[in-house]
Enzyme design. Structure first.
Site, PDB file in Angstrom:
ATOM      1  N   HIS A 278      -9.225   3.838  -0.835  1.00 57.56           N
ATOM      2  CA  HIS A 278      -7.853   3.338  -0.743  1.00 57.56           C
ATOM      3  C   HIS A 278      -7.525   2.421  -1.931  1.00 57.56           C
ATOM      4  O   HIS A 278      -7.447   1.201  -1.778  1.00 57.56           O
ATOM      5  CB  HIS A 278      -7.700   2.614   0.600  1.00 57.56           C
ATOM      6  CG  HIS A 278      -6.320   2.127   0.905  1.00 57.56           C
ATOM      7  ND1 HIS A 278      -5.171   2.676   0.350  1.00 57.56           N
ATOM      8  CD2 HIS A 278      -5.893   1.120   1.738  1.00 57.56           C
ATOM      9  CE1 HIS A 278      -4.106   2.026   0.820  1.00 57.56           C
ATOM     10  NE2 HIS A 278      -4.514   1.077   1.647  1.00 57.56           N
TER      11      HIS A 278
ATOM     12  N   LYS B 279     -10.078   6.110   4.719  1.00 61.04           N
ATOM     13  CA  LYS B 279     -11.375   5.667   5.218  1.00 61.04           C
ATOM     14  C   LYS B 279     -12.530   6.131   4.348  1.00 61.04           C
ATOM     15  O   LYS B 279     -13.426   5.357   4.030  1.00 61.04           O
ATOM     16  CB  LYS B 279     -11.559   6.191   6.668  1.00 61.04           C
ATOM     17  CG  LYS B 279     -12.932   5.992   7.255  1.00 61.04           C
ATOM     18  CD  LYS B 279     -13.190   4.516   7.507  1.00 61.04           C
ATOM     19  CE  LYS B 279     -14.612   4.072   7.318  1.00 61.04           C
ATOM     20  NZ  LYS B 279     -15.153   4.050   5.977  1.00 61.04           N
TER      21      LYS B 279
ATOM     22  N   CYS C  14       0.828  -1.222   0.000  1.00 61.86           N
ATOM     23  CA  CYS C  14       0.000   0.000   0.000  1.00 61.86           C
ATOM     24  C   CYS C  14       0.854   1.261   0.000  1.00 61.86           C
ATOM     25  O   CYS C  14       0.330   2.375  -0.082  1.00 61.86           O
ATOM     26  CB  CYS C  14      -0.927   0.010   1.210  1.00 61.86           C
ATOM     27  SG  CYS C  14      -1.898  -1.482   1.375  1.00 61.86           S
TER      28      CYS C  14
HETATM   29  N1  COA Z   1     -16.589   1.951   4.672  1.00 56.60           N
HETATM   30  C1  COA Z   1     -17.872   2.377   4.479  1.00 56.60           C
HETATM   31  N2  COA Z   1     -18.786   1.686   3.760  1.00 56.60           N
HETATM   32  C2  COA Z   1     -18.367   0.535   3.202  1.00 56.60           C
HETATM   33  C3  COA Z   1     -17.049   0.068   3.343  1.00 56.60           C
HETATM   34  C4  COA Z   1     -16.163   0.808   4.123  1.00 56.60           C
HETATM   35  N3  COA Z   1     -14.912   0.397   4.314  1.00 56.60           N
HETATM   36  N4  COA Z   1     -16.919  -1.115   2.676  1.00 56.60           N
HETATM   37  C5  COA Z   1     -18.114  -1.347   2.110  1.00 56.60           C
HETATM   38  N5  COA Z   1     -18.992  -0.359   2.423  1.00 56.60           N
HETATM   39  C6  COA Z   1     -20.403  -0.253   2.050  1.00 56.60           C
HETATM   40  C7  COA Z   1     -20.628  -0.466   0.567  1.00 56.60           C
HETATM   41  O1  COA Z   1     -20.638   0.755  -0.118  1.00 56.60           O
HETATM   42  C8  COA Z   1     -21.982  -1.115   0.547  1.00 56.60           C
HETATM   43  O2  COA Z   1     -22.968  -0.129   0.724  1.00 56.60           O
HETATM   44  P1  COA Z   1     -24.370  -0.219  -0.055  1.00 56.60           P
HETATM   45  O3  COA Z   1     -25.020  -1.506   0.420  1.00 56.60           O
HETATM   46  O4  COA Z   1     -25.092   1.015   0.377  1.00 56.60           O
HETATM   47  O5  COA Z   1     -24.017  -0.266  -1.502  1.00 56.60           O
HETATM   48  C9  COA Z   1     -21.987  -1.989   1.802  1.00 56.60           C
HETATM   49  O6  COA Z   1     -21.051  -1.364   2.692  1.00 56.60           O
HETATM   50  C10 COA Z   1     -21.584  -3.423   1.571  1.00 56.60           C
HETATM   51  O7  COA Z   1     -20.436  -3.408   0.719  1.00 56.60           O
HETATM   52  P2  COA Z   1     -19.608  -4.706   0.379  1.00 56.60           P
HETATM   53  O8  COA Z   1     -18.690  -4.352  -0.745  1.00 56.60           O
HETATM   54  O9  COA Z   1     -20.528  -5.877   0.205  1.00 56.60           O
HETATM   55  O10 COA Z   1     -18.756  -4.896   1.707  1.00 56.60           O
HETATM   56  P3  COA Z   1     -17.854  -6.123   2.051  1.00 56.60           P
HETATM   57  O11 COA Z   1     -18.423  -6.741   3.285  1.00 56.60           O
HETATM   58  O12 COA Z   1     -17.614  -6.985   0.862  1.00 56.60           O
HETATM   59  O13 COA Z   1     -16.461  -5.391   2.378  1.00 56.60           O
HETATM   60  C11 COA Z   1     -14.824  -4.732   3.983  1.00 56.60           C
HETATM   61  C12 COA Z   1     -16.299  -4.627   3.535  1.00 56.60           C
HETATM   62  C13 COA Z   1     -14.615  -3.872   5.200  1.00 56.60           C
HETATM   63  C14 COA Z   1     -14.492  -6.194   4.340  1.00 56.60           C
HETATM   64  C15 COA Z   1     -13.916  -4.273   2.793  1.00 56.60           C
HETATM   65  O14 COA Z   1     -14.205  -2.918   2.521  1.00 56.60           O
HETATM   66  C16 COA Z   1     -12.438  -4.427   3.109  1.00 56.60           C
HETATM   67  O15 COA Z   1     -11.883  -5.512   2.943  1.00 56.60           O
HETATM   68  N6  COA Z   1     -11.767  -3.359   3.562  1.00 56.60           N
HETATM   69  C17 COA Z   1     -10.353  -3.409   3.915  1.00 56.60           C
HETATM   70  C18 COA Z   1      -9.490  -3.224   2.712  1.00 56.60           C
HETATM   71  C19 COA Z   1      -8.045  -3.462   3.052  1.00 56.60           C
HETATM   72  O16 COA Z   1      -7.690  -4.362   3.786  1.00 56.60           O
HETATM   73  N7  COA Z   1      -7.160  -2.637   2.491  1.00 56.60           N
HETATM   74  C20 COA Z   1      -5.742  -2.747   2.732  1.00 56.60           C
HETATM   75  C21 COA Z   1      -5.417  -2.122   4.016  1.00 56.60           C
HETATM   76  S1  COA Z   1      -3.798  -2.472   4.613  1.00 56.60           S
END
Ligand code: COA
Length: 388
Positions: free
Chosen positions: A336, A332, A87
């Site tokens: 990202h 956030k 990242c």
């Molecule tokens: N913040 C706010 N809203 C979020 C979000 C987040 N991080 N991630 C997803 N959403 C919202 C989506 O927009 C969606 O909204 P909607 O229903 O109104 O369209 C809903 O939540 C579900 O989205 P979805 O894509 O199905 O979520 P998910 O459960 O597949 O993924 C996480 C959620 C947190 C697991 C995913 O965002 C993730 O893996 N984040 C971390 C990424 C990471 O590790 N990056 C590297 C860092 S070192």
């Protein structure tokens, strides 16, 4: 070493960008930065591109040449190099561009950062991201990045009394900033109750403690500082550039709540800039999870170790606080796209220092800091910028 300045910036919208390809995104960000800088294409000496995992996300490697090609520069045979550090790929690409000008090798360099993460299913994105952790000690056993940062959060809560509410306040602040950023993935405010009660991901982290999965690209044009005035009356100088590494696996660190790569990269950058943390007016820090922002403001020396949660609660880091942090919305809320993040942070700081950040403009912003982390902290790269 020669001084280096930023003379142009460009960004695509961040989000789920189904209607744009990888090459369209990087060409859009790059052409915006070149137009903003006023340089001609013939003046570009080199390109550096940050991208973490284009092979897994879109099935395309050899991204340096691809970007030169997609930008219309293949016939000029400009050297184009991809830089990878998880990242932190974008921040590392900035540093490579900076070093190539500081050394006297190049005069004008275009730096880009890109990731297109939504073309694969969520589970594949999670699996791809965790390849930046230690395969033998961490990924093999099924841990994910939310899982690793959850361990950091648990220890921070135990050692320093940091609360889930303080974590949630980071998310509330960054969503409030993102609501003012037309390029952000989530341009909406959230309440403290929503953040605290969001669906659990890895305790104590919930959905709203996590950065999302994002498509997007960012670009900046770097120039030898003594030539910058030819192109712009608002150059932004890079005063300090620091980079450091740490163990790939979290458990091997002296303290999992302290990112020593941040501590050492910051020392290097502050020394080069001849500054202390007190001189910084605003910062973009790597808030891949809310706990990461709390650790960052401690490890960068803005507050003492263990006082990050309290600083968030006292609203020191809000837009009108004494040290605004993540005015763009941060990872956030702005999003990202991993390889683009470090470059996008430089775009935000540059716009703030030029007084061009619109509704999220910080008053009297002269010195800004960008902090970009790879993985759970095995790589960190920091830049300190000044409005000239
Ligand atoms: N913040 C706010 N809203 C979020 C979000 C987040 N991080 N991630 C997803 N959403 C919202 C989506 O927009 C969606 O909204 P909607 O229903 O109104 O369209 C809903 O939540 C579900 O989205 P979805 O894509 O199905 O979520 P998910 O459960 O597949 O993924 C996480 C959620 C947190 C697991 C995913 O965002 C993730 O893996 N984040 C971390 C990424 C990471 O590790 N990056 C590297 C860092 S070192």
């Amino acid at each position: 070493m020669r001084d280096v300045a930023i003379i142009g910036v460009g960004l695509t919208k961040f989000g789920e960008l189904w209607d744009k390809s990888f090459r369209q995104l990087i060409a859009e960000a790059g052409s915006k930065a070149i137009l903003d800088s006023g340089i001609g294409g013939k003046e570009i000496d080199a390109m550096y591109i940050g991208s973490m995992s284009s092979g897994r996300f879109i099935g395309q490697e050899h991204v340096g040449a691809l970007v030169a090609d997609a930008s219309g520069f293949s016939h000029r045979h400009i050297p184009a190099t991809r830089v990878e550090g998880a990242c932190a790929s974008g921040g590392l690409a900035v540093r490579e561009g900076f070093l190539s000008i500081a050394s006297g090798m190049n005069d004008i360099v275009v730096v880009g950062g890109i990731e297109k993460m939504n073309d694969v299913a969520g589970a594949t994105a999670t699996e791809t991201l965790i390849m930046a952790a230690d395969q033998e000690w961490e990924a093999f056993f099924g841990v994910t990045f939310p899982g690793l940062y959850a361990m950091i959060a648990m220890k921070h809560m135990r050692d320093y009394g940091t609360t889930k509410e303080q974590l949630a306040q980071v998310a509330v602040k960054n969503h409030a900033n993102g609501a003012l950023n037309p390029y952000a993935q989530y341009q909406r405010e959230i309440t403290l109750e929503q953040a605290i009660n969001a669906a659990p991901v890895a305790y104590p982290l919930g959905l709203l403690d996590c950065s999302p999965v994002t498509d997007g690209a960012a670009s900046i044009v770097l120039c030898a500082a003594d030539k910058a005035k030819k192109y712009t009356d608002k150059p932004v100088k890079i005063l300090g550039s620091g980079q450091a590494s740490d163990t790939l696996a979290l458990h091997a660190r002296r303290d999992i709540c302290t990112l020593d790569s941040t501590v050492y990269a910051a020392k290097m950058a502050y020394k080069q800039a001849n500054m202390t943390p007190k001189d910084v007016d605003l910062a973009e820090v790597h808030d891949c999870f809310t706990i990461a922002e709390i650790c960052a403001i401690e490890d960068l020396g803005f507050v003492k170790k263990g006082e990050g949660g309290g600083a968030i609660e006292k609203k020191i880091t809000t837009l009108d606080g004494s040290l605004p942090v993540n005015t763009s919305g941060g990872l956030k809320s702005k999003g990202h796209p991993v390889g683009a993040t470090g470059v996008a942070q430089m775009v935000e700081i540059t716009q703030q220092l030029r007084g061009e950040a619109g509704k999220r403009q910080v008053k009297n912003a002269n010195i800004g800091l960008a902090h970009n982390v790879g993985g759970s902290g095995a790589t960190c790269v920091i830049h300190i910028l000044e409005a000239v």
